[in-house]
Scaffold this motif. Structure first.
Motif, PDB file in Angstrom:
ATOM      1  N   GLU A 119       0.834  -1.208   0.000  1.00  0.00           N
ATOM      2  CA  GLU A 119       0.000   0.000   0.000  1.00  0.00           C
ATOM      3  C   GLU A 119       0.869   1.260   0.000  1.00  0.00           C
ATOM      4  OE1 GLU A 119      -3.304   2.476  -0.069  1.00  0.00           O
ATOM      5  OE2 GLU A 119      -3.001   0.358  -0.592  1.00  0.00           O
ATOM      6  N   ARG A 120       1.963   1.245   0.785  1.00  0.00           N
ATOM      7  CA  ARG A 120       2.885   2.390   0.775  1.00  0.00           C
ATOM      8  C   ARG A 120       3.467   2.592  -0.624  1.00  0.00           C
ATOM      9  NH1 ARG A 120       6.607   4.362   4.571  1.00  0.00           N
ATOM     10  NH2 ARG A 120       4.862   4.261   6.031  1.00  0.00           N
ATOM     11  N   ALA A 121       3.866   1.505  -1.265  1.00  0.00           N
ATOM     12  CA  ALA A 121       4.436   1.603  -2.613  1.00  0.00           C
ATOM     13  C   ALA A 121       3.395   2.123  -3.608  1.00  0.00           C
ATOM     14  CB  ALA A 121       4.955   0.232  -3.056  1.00  0.00           C
ATOM     15  N   ARG A 122       2.156   1.672  -3.464  1.00  0.00           N
ATOM     16  CA  ARG A 122       1.110   2.134  -4.380  1.00  0.00           C
ATOM     17  C   ARG A 122       0.894   3.639  -4.248  1.00  0.00           C
ATOM     18  NH1 ARG A 122      -3.859   3.560  -4.665  1.00  0.00           N
ATOM     19  NH2 ARG A 122      -4.172   3.412  -2.404  1.00  0.00           N
ATOM     20  N   LEU A 123       0.885   4.143  -3.026  1.00  0.00           N
ATOM     21  CA  LEU A 123       0.713   5.580  -2.815  1.00  0.00           C
ATOM     22  C   LEU A 123       1.873   6.374  -3.410  1.00  0.00           C
ATOM     23  CD1 LEU A 123      -0.626   5.566   0.862  1.00  0.00           C
ATOM     24  CD2 LEU A 123      -1.922   6.036  -1.223  1.00  0.00           C
ATOM     25  N   LEU A 124       3.082   5.865  -3.252  1.00  0.00           N
ATOM     26  CA  LEU A 124       4.249   6.541  -3.817  1.00  0.00           C
ATOM     27  C   LEU A 124       4.215   6.501  -5.344  1.00  0.00           C
ATOM     28  CD1 LEU A 124       7.027   5.313  -1.341  1.00  0.00           C
ATOM     29  CD2 LEU A 124       6.031   7.605  -1.477  1.00  0.00           C
ATOM     30  N   LEU A 125       3.727   5.404  -5.903  1.00  0.00           N
ATOM     31  CA  LEU A 125       3.589   5.306  -7.357  1.00  0.00           C
ATOM     32  C   LEU A 125       2.575   6.333  -7.867  1.00  0.00           C
ATOM     33  CD1 LEU A 125       3.632   1.437  -7.810  1.00  0.00           C
ATOM     34  CD2 LEU A 125       5.239   3.029  -8.878  1.00  0.00           C
ATOM     35  N   ASP A 126       1.495   6.536  -7.112  1.00  0.00           N
ATOM     36  CA  ASP A 126       0.482   7.518  -7.508  1.00  0.00           C
ATOM     37  C   ASP A 126       1.079   8.930  -7.577  1.00  0.00           C
ATOM     38  OD1 ASP A 126      -1.451   5.602  -7.719  1.00  0.00           O
ATOM     39  OD2 ASP A 126      -2.359   5.994  -5.750  1.00  0.00           O
ATOM     40  N   GLN A 127       2.026   9.205  -6.679  1.00  0.00           N
ATOM     41  CA  GLN A 127       2.659  10.528  -6.679  1.00  0.00           C
ATOM     42  C   GLN A 127       3.614  10.693  -7.859  1.00  0.00           C
ATOM     43  OE1 GLN A 127       4.476  10.968  -2.806  1.00  0.00           O
ATOM     44  NE2 GLN A 127       2.553  10.555  -1.722  1.00  0.00           N
TER      45      GLN A 127
END
Length: 284
Positions: A236-244
């Motif tokens: 989930e942390r990686a997904r949020l960073l990918l969104d940015q």
């Protein structure tokens, strides 16, 4: 050539009036010759503290095989009823202690712990200066050539039993869960340390429970084992960073706590069903 096999005499103390029956402990220095030694099951818990130079050791006990370098101060704990085979590549000496299970049960009661829930489990190469200190004091207090102070020995015996109770696992009542405070502390700790190598010991300390309790209660309370929960939070942390879309994939992997980019890709594919690269393509 077949290794030399020694057979220990039954280690239980059976004579009426022995320290093991009256106080709950017995201790001796035991010299072990190099080679293979079978130690039969005993009705008493056994502790063996390695004394002197290191040896290469191999043992078969509790249905498992353990190979290690046995160093001065290493403690093996073998619960009552369990036998085993030990093999050393050189002569060695151990400080052997027997502990009556009745003493452990009574100590649990004194600590207001249900003795039926206490499970003394096999432990190998435990490092515990408290147990070592108590053992040497018992060895001195129970020396055959010195008068023994019963009250002093009883205090040492109970102190040793306390260490065994505190180090034992406990069966967990059906339905018991982590408290809301424990869950919140664990969630906060995991979120704050996703980029670190979080261990079960770390989580057990945060929840103020044993590792064995942590593993069972975490699964009951969160629905998944601790390691899976951490992986899901990293994904989930990686997904949020990918969104940015502000970092390269390799840096996102490290920020989210993955060992490398490929590790992140495998974990995201398993949890989300899609790779990081595919996620980025969908954003365009």
């Amino acid at each position: 050539m077949m290794p030399k096999m020694q057979m220990h005499k039954h280690e239980a103390k059976t004579m009426a009036g022995t320290w093991l029956e009256t106080i709950g402990v017995e201790v001796e220095h035991r010299k072990i010759a190099a080679g293979l030694t079978h130690v039969p099951a005993s009705p008493y818990h056994r502790l063996g503290i390695h004394v002197g130079p290191s040896v290469n050791a191999f043992c078969r006990c509790d249905g498992k095989r353990h190979r290690r370098v046995q160093s001065h101060g290493d403690i093996d704990i073998v619960p009552a009823g369990l036998d085993g085979d030990w093999e050393d590549d050189a002569d060695c000496t151990i400080l052997r202690l027997w502990v009556n299970p009745a003493l452990v049960r009574q100590t649990a009661r004194d600590l207001e712990i249900d003795p039926d829930r206490i499970v003394v489990e096999p432990q190998f190469q435990r490092r515990d200066p408290r147990i070592e200190h108590i053992a040497w004091a018992l060895a001195s207090g129970l020396h055959p050539d010195l008068p023994s102070d019963r009250l002093y020995v009883e205090s040492l015996a109970r102190a040793l039993a306390v260490q065994l109770v505190q180090g034992a696992s406990q069966s967990i009542p059906t339905g018991q869960m982590l408290s809301s405070g424990q869950k919140r502390r664990l969630q906060d700790f995991i979120e704050a340390n996703l980029d670190q190598d979080v261990s079960l010991d770390d989580l057990a300390q945060v929840a103020a429970i044993s590792v064995s309790h942590l593993k069972t209660l975490f699964r009951r309370s969160f629905g998944v084992p601790a390691h899976q929960y951490v992986i899901h939070r990293r994904v989930e942390r990686a997904r949020l960073l990918l969104d940015q879309n502000e970092m390269p994939l390799s840096q996102i992997a490290l920020e989210a706590g993955f060992a490398h980019q490929s590790h992140m890709a495998r974990s995201m594919k398993r949890v989300l069903g899609i790779t990081p690269a595919a996620l980025l393509r969908l954003q365009r």
